[in-house]
Design a protein around this motif. Structure first.
Motif, mmCIF file in Angstrom:
data_model
loop_
_atom_site.group_PDB
_atom_site.id
_atom_site.type_symbol
_atom_site.label_atom_id
_atom_site.label_comp_id
_atom_site.label_asym_id
_atom_site.label_seq_id
_atom_site.Cartn_x
_atom_site.Cartn_y
_atom_site.Cartn_z
ATOM 1 N N ARG A 299 -21.114 -36.677 87.811
ATOM 2 C CA ARG A 299 -21.767 -35.451 87.349
ATOM 3 C C ARG A 299 -21.505 -34.340 88.337
ATOM 4 N NH1 ARG A 299 -28.099 -35.376 85.988
ATOM 5 N NH2 ARG A 299 -28.210 -35.735 88.203
ATOM 6 N N ASP B 76 -24.887 -48.197 82.356
ATOM 7 C CA ASP B 76 -25.164 -47.128 83.317
ATOM 8 C C ASP B 76 -26.674 -47.090 83.532
ATOM 9 O OD1 ASP B 76 -25.430 -44.850 84.868
ATOM 10 O OD2 ASP B 76 -23.959 -43.698 83.722
ATOM 11 N N THR C 202 -29.627 -36.253 81.774
ATOM 12 C CA THR C 202 -29.424 -35.283 80.687
ATOM 13 C C THR C 202 -28.819 -35.968 79.464
ATOM 14 O OG1 THR C 202 -27.164 -34.751 81.349
ATOM 15 C CG2 THR C 202 -28.919 -33.432 82.363
ATOM 16 N N SER D 80 -23.473 -37.931 80.601
ATOM 17 C CA SER D 80 -22.506 -38.957 81.021
ATOM 18 C C SER D 80 -22.381 -40.054 79.975
ATOM 19 C CB SER D 80 -22.919 -39.570 82.366
ATOM 20 O OG SER D 80 -22.998 -38.575 83.349
HETATM 21 C C1 PRP Z 1 -25.278 -40.808 87.673
HETATM 22 C C2 PRP Z 1 -25.582 -41.952 86.745
HETATM 23 C C3 PRP Z 1 -25.054 -41.475 85.433
HETATM 24 C C4 PRP Z 1 -25.309 -39.994 85.486
HETATM 25 C C5 PRP Z 1 -26.524 -39.674 84.669
HETATM 26 O O1 PRP Z 1 -23.961 -40.856 88.084
HETATM 27 O O2 PRP Z 1 -25.051 -43.178 87.157
HETATM 28 O O3 PRP Z 1 -23.679 -41.750 85.234
HETATM 29 O O4 PRP Z 1 -25.552 -39.670 86.871
HETATM 30 O O5 PRP Z 1 -26.720 -38.326 84.556
HETATM 31 P P1 PRP Z 1 -26.608 -37.542 83.170
HETATM 32 O O6 PRP Z 1 -27.343 -38.346 82.155
HETATM 33 O O7 PRP Z 1 -27.297 -36.243 83.467
HETATM 34 O O8 PRP Z 1 -25.168 -37.361 82.838
HETATM 35 P P2 PRP Z 1 -23.381 -39.850 89.209
HETATM 36 O O9 PRP Z 1 -22.792 -38.652 88.573
HETATM 37 O O10 PRP Z 1 -24.431 -39.625 90.242
HETATM 38 O O11 PRP Z 1 -22.159 -40.663 89.788
HETATM 39 P P3 PRP Z 1 -22.136 -41.929 90.758
HETATM 40 O O12 PRP Z 1 -22.638 -43.112 89.939
HETATM 41 O O13 PRP Z 1 -20.711 -42.053 91.110
HETATM 42 O O14 PRP Z 1 -23.028 -41.651 91.922
#
Ligand code: PRP
Ligand code: URA
Length: 207
Positions: A103, A129, A134, A137
């Motif tokens: 993100r 995940d 939000t 992802s």
């Molecule tokens: C986190 C989590 C999800 C996302 C959720 O990943 O694992 O993939 O954020 O957020 P969203 O619903 O708002 O999209 P992050 O981007 O922190 O990556 P990482 O797992 O590599 O730390």
């Protein structure tokens, strides 16, 4: 549709994960164990087939049963990786592919950098995940999996925010997303409250 899986063992383990004083090892162990517990419920409608006759030690005959379709686990990097072994403990023959995304911390929009799944289009794809904030992802992950021709998709997450639940339910009324907790809201920087912090950082000890 978001489906809440409730179980006392999950509640206890999740409270350990939420505690900021828990170690990385405690965090990973609880995530792994919750993933196993959630798998039982999230896969309970899978079809089975009976393949051949086998004999029990009493001499009675029964049919050998196996899953009708292959399972592909698709963890979203990085945090989804923390759920893979827990799910695979329950489904040892599952194959694994990876969806790489992060993100953008300012826009909160997901950015994809990798996609590779086993090429079995009629498999059941289980996207993993832990955090549905939000919903951006998981939505990008679902869209990608669909774009590559897979049609049978479900997701196992750990915690969802109401914002992510609404987004995903409106956009994918036909996809089941299993969660172990519905939290209160997102904070001003897009973290789930009360939540458990940054799942990836806590799994991999990067902060
Ligand atoms: C986190 C989590 C999800 C996302 C959720 O990943 O694992 O993939 O954020 O957020 P969203 O619903 O708002 O999209 P992050 O981007 O922190 O990556 P990482 O797992 O590599 O730390
Ligand atoms: N990603 C995380 O790891 N934690 C949150 O609370 C939100 C997104």
């Amino acid at each position: 549709m978001i489906k809440l899986i409730q179980h006392p063992l999950i509640e206890c383990k999740l409270s350990i994960m939420r505690n900021k004083n828990s170690t990385d090892l405690e965090f990973r162990t609880c995530l792994d164990e919750i993933a196993s517990l959630m798998t039982v419920e999230a896969l309970k409608d899978l079809e089975t087939v009976q393949t051949r006759e086998i004999e029990t030690p009493t001499g009675a005959k029964v049919m050998k049963t196996k899953l009708a379709k292959e399972i592909i686990l698709a963890p979203v990097l990085r945090a989804g990786v923390g759920m893979v072994e827990g799910v695979r403990r329950m489904v040892p023959k599952a194959r694994v592919g990876y969806i790489g995304m992060y993100r953008n911390e300012e826009t909160l929009q997901p950015v994809e950098y990798y996609f590779k799944l086993p090429n079995i289009k009629d498999a059941t794809v289980v996207i993993l995940d832990p955090m549905l904030a939000t919903g951006g992802s998981i939505a990008m992950a679902i869209d990608d999996v669909r774009k590559h021709g897979y049609t049978n998709i479900r997701c196992i997450c750990l915690i969802a925010a109401p914002e992510g639940k609404k987004f995903v339910e409106e956009r994918y009324p036909d996809i089941d997303v299993y969660v172990a907790a519905m939290d209160e809201r997102l904070n001003e920087v897009g973290y789930i409250l009360p939540g458990l912090g940054d799942a990836g950082d806590r799994i991999f000890g990067t902060k």
